[in-house]
Design a protein around this motif. Structure first.
Motif, PDB file in Angstrom:
ATOM      1  N   CYS A 125      20.512  40.714  13.981  1.00 16.09           N
ATOM      2  CA  CYS A 125      21.944  40.500  14.222  1.00 16.09           C
ATOM      3  C   CYS A 125      22.544  41.697  14.931  1.00 16.09           C
ATOM      4  N   GLY A 126      23.366  41.425  15.924  1.00 15.00           N
ATOM      5  CA  GLY A 126      24.038  42.471  16.675  1.00 15.00           C
ATOM      6  C   GLY A 126      25.539  42.307  16.615  1.00 15.00           C
ATOM      7  N   GLU A 127      26.224  43.394  16.860  1.00 15.28           N
ATOM      8  CA  GLU A 127      27.689  43.422  16.866  1.00 15.28           C
ATOM      9  C   GLU A 127      28.195  43.410  18.303  1.00 15.28           C
ATOM     10  N   ARG A 128      29.477  43.219  18.441  1.00 14.98           N
ATOM     11  CA  ARG A 128      30.122  43.300  19.749  1.00 14.98           C
ATOM     12  C   ARG A 128      29.793  44.665  20.363  1.00 14.98           C
ATOM     13  N   GLY A 129      29.335  44.681  21.603  1.00 15.89           N
ATOM     14  CA  GLY A 129      28.981  45.919  22.289  1.00 15.89           C
ATOM     15  C   GLY A 129      27.509  46.271  22.216  1.00 15.89           C
ATOM     16  N   ASP A 130      26.752  45.653  21.301  1.00 16.38           N
ATOM     17  CA  ASP A 130      25.316  45.885  21.223  1.00 16.38           C
ATOM     18  C   ASP A 130      24.617  45.155  22.372  1.00 16.38           C
ATOM     19  N   TRP A 131      23.358  45.446  22.554  1.00 11.88           N
ATOM     20  CA  TRP A 131      22.587  44.907  23.667  1.00 11.88           C
ATOM     21  C   TRP A 131      21.472  44.000  23.175  1.00 11.88           C
ATOM     22  N   VAL A 132      21.301  42.863  23.818  1.00 12.34           N
ATOM     23  CA  VAL A 132      20.122  42.036  23.605  1.00 12.34           C
ATOM     24  C   VAL A 132      19.131  42.449  24.686  1.00 12.34           C
ATOM     25  N   VAL A 133      17.884  42.727  24.284  1.00  6.20           N
ATOM     26  CA  VAL A 133      16.856  43.138  25.234  1.00  6.20           C
ATOM     27  C   VAL A 133      15.724  42.123  25.215  1.00  6.20           C
ATOM     28  N   GLN A 134      15.164  41.883  26.387  1.00  2.18           N
ATOM     29  CA  GLN A 134      14.023  40.980  26.538  1.00  2.18           C
ATOM     30  C   GLN A 134      12.873  41.813  27.090  1.00  2.18           C
ATOM     31  N   LYS A 138      21.200  42.941  28.277  1.00  6.61           N
ATOM     32  CA  LYS A 138      22.552  42.451  28.507  1.00  6.61           C
ATOM     33  C   LYS A 138      23.442  42.918  27.362  1.00  6.61           C
ATOM     34  N   ARG A 139      24.575  43.504  27.704  1.00  8.35           N
ATOM     35  CA  ARG A 139      25.559  43.909  26.708  1.00  8.35           C
ATOM     36  C   ARG A 139      26.298  42.664  26.238  1.00  8.35           C
ATOM     37  N   MET A 140      26.440  42.524  24.925  1.00  7.83           N
ATOM     38  CA  MET A 140      27.084  41.345  24.354  1.00  7.83           C
ATOM     39  C   MET A 140      28.533  41.668  23.959  1.00  7.83           C
ATOM     40  N   PRO A 192       8.816  37.354  28.182  1.00 11.75           N
ATOM     41  CA  PRO A 192       9.248  36.015  27.770  1.00 11.75           C
ATOM     42  C   PRO A 192       8.955  35.787  26.278  1.00 11.75           C
ATOM     43  N   GLY A 193       9.976  35.409  25.523  1.00  8.51           N
ATOM     44  CA  GLY A 193       9.822  35.124  24.105  1.00  8.51           C
ATOM     45  C   GLY A 193       9.762  36.343  23.212  1.00  8.51           C
ATOM     46  N   ASP A 194      10.010  37.543  23.723  1.00 13.00           N
ATOM     47  CA  ASP A 194       9.916  38.804  22.968  1.00 13.00           C
ATOM     48  C   ASP A 194      11.242  39.554  23.105  1.00 13.00           C
ATOM     49  N   TYR A 195      12.010  39.615  22.005  1.00 16.13           N
ATOM     50  CA  TYR A 195      13.385  40.115  22.058  1.00 16.13           C
ATOM     51  C   TYR A 195      13.644  41.219  21.046  1.00 16.13           C
ATOM     52  N   GLY A 196      14.719  41.928  21.277  1.00 16.75           N
ATOM     53  CA  GLY A 196      15.211  42.929  20.346  1.00 16.75           C
ATOM     54  C   GLY A 196      16.698  43.088  20.515  1.00 16.75           C
ATOM     55  N   ILE A 197      17.283  43.844  19.608  1.00 14.80           N
ATOM     56  CA  ILE A 197      18.692  44.206  19.689  1.00 14.80           C
ATOM     57  C   ILE A 197      18.761  45.721  19.584  1.00 14.80           C
ATOM     58  N   VAL A 198      19.575  46.329  20.426  1.00 12.95           N
ATOM     59  CA  VAL A 198      19.765  47.778  20.406  1.00 12.95           C
ATOM     60  C   VAL A 198      21.258  48.044  20.275  1.00 12.95           C
ATOM     61  N   GLN A 199      21.608  48.840  19.261  1.00 17.67           N
ATOM     62  CA  GLN A 199      23.020  49.181  19.081  1.00 17.67           C
ATOM     63  C   GLN A 199      23.522  49.958  20.286  1.00 17.67           C
ATOM     64  N   ALA A 200      24.794  49.803  20.581  1.00 21.45           N
ATOM     65  CA  ALA A 200      25.397  50.360  21.803  1.00 21.45           C
ATOM     66  C   ALA A 200      25.151  51.862  21.955  1.00 21.45           C
ATOM     67  N   GLN A 201      25.378  52.627  20.896  1.00 15.20           N
ATOM     68  CA  GLN A 201      25.230  54.081  20.980  1.00 15.20           C
ATOM     69  C   GLN A 201      23.776  54.464  21.252  1.00 15.20           C
ATOM     70  N   ASP A 246      19.950  35.504  34.297  1.00 19.45           N
ATOM     71  CA  ASP A 246      21.320  35.823  33.894  1.00 19.45           C
ATOM     72  C   ASP A 246      21.875  36.919  34.808  1.00 19.45           C
ATOM     73  N   PRO A 247      22.907  36.630  35.602  1.00 26.64           N
ATOM     74  CA  PRO A 247      23.439  37.627  36.535  1.00 26.64           C
ATOM     75  C   PRO A 247      24.105  38.823  35.840  1.00 26.64           C
ATOM     76  N   THR A 248      24.391  38.721  34.540  1.00 25.64           N
ATOM     77  CA  THR A 248      24.998  39.846  33.824  1.00 25.64           C
ATOM     78  C   THR A 248      23.944  40.726  33.146  1.00 25.64           C
ATOM     79  N   ALA A 249      22.678  40.349  33.239  1.00 24.16           N
ATOM     80  CA  ALA A 249      21.584  41.158  32.700  1.00 24.16           C
ATOM     81  C   ALA A 249      21.042  42.060  33.803  1.00 24.16           C
TER      82      ALA A 249
END
Length: 144
Positions: free
Chosen positions: A113-122, A95-97, A125-134, A12-15
């Motif tokens: 679940c993440g909100e607009r502006g939060d980040w999906v992190v990898q 990647k910021r969503m 492979p196959g191991d993910y998280g979400i981090v709030q923007a702040q 993903d070029p935006t990650a």
């Protein structure tokens, strides 16, 4: 809400690559249970790490992954004992969503679940998280 599945941020070029810089408080679960993070449910098993980070954020790291991800922060703290730990400086992809989204932590894992502006992190492979923007701004730095 966008439902992310089978994501591979490496193409993903935006990650981009980031490194977390944080000392956290860790307890180890004695029984099976569930911890509610800001992004959703985190089920855990005996021995899993129950982590409290910057700003009071809480999450779970399975025991089999904890040793590879964290080091004792205090002299004399035995690895696997409750206390302060520092994450190993390993680059992850993030990647910021721009829209609300969801993703499973792993195959058949808890859905976060993440909100607009939060980040999906990898993490791998196959191991993910979400981090709030702040929180992302406070603990993640661009990898060199």
């Amino acid at each position: 809400m966008i439902e992310l599945k089978n994501v591979d941020l490496s193409g993903d070029p935006t990650a981009h690559r980031y490194v977390k810089d944080e000392t956290v408080a860790v307890e180890f679960a004695a029984t099976h249970g569930e911890l509610m993070s800001l992004e959703g449910s985190n089920r855990y098993s005996p021995g899993d790490a129950l982590i409290t980070g910057t700003g009071g954020a809480r999450w779970v790291v399975s025991r089999d992954r904890f040793d590879d991800k964290y080091l004792p922060a205090a002299a004399g703290l035995s690895h696997g004992a409750p206390g302060s730990y520092r994450n190993r400086p390993v680059a992850i992809l993030a990647k910021r969503m721009d829209s609300p989204f969801s993703i499973a932590r792993s195959a058949a894992g808890d859905v976060l679940c993440g909100e607009r502006g939060d980040w999906v992190v990898q993490y791998a492979p196959g191991d993910y998280g979400i981090v709030q923007a702040q929180r992302f701004a406070a603990v993640y730095k661009t990898a060199q």
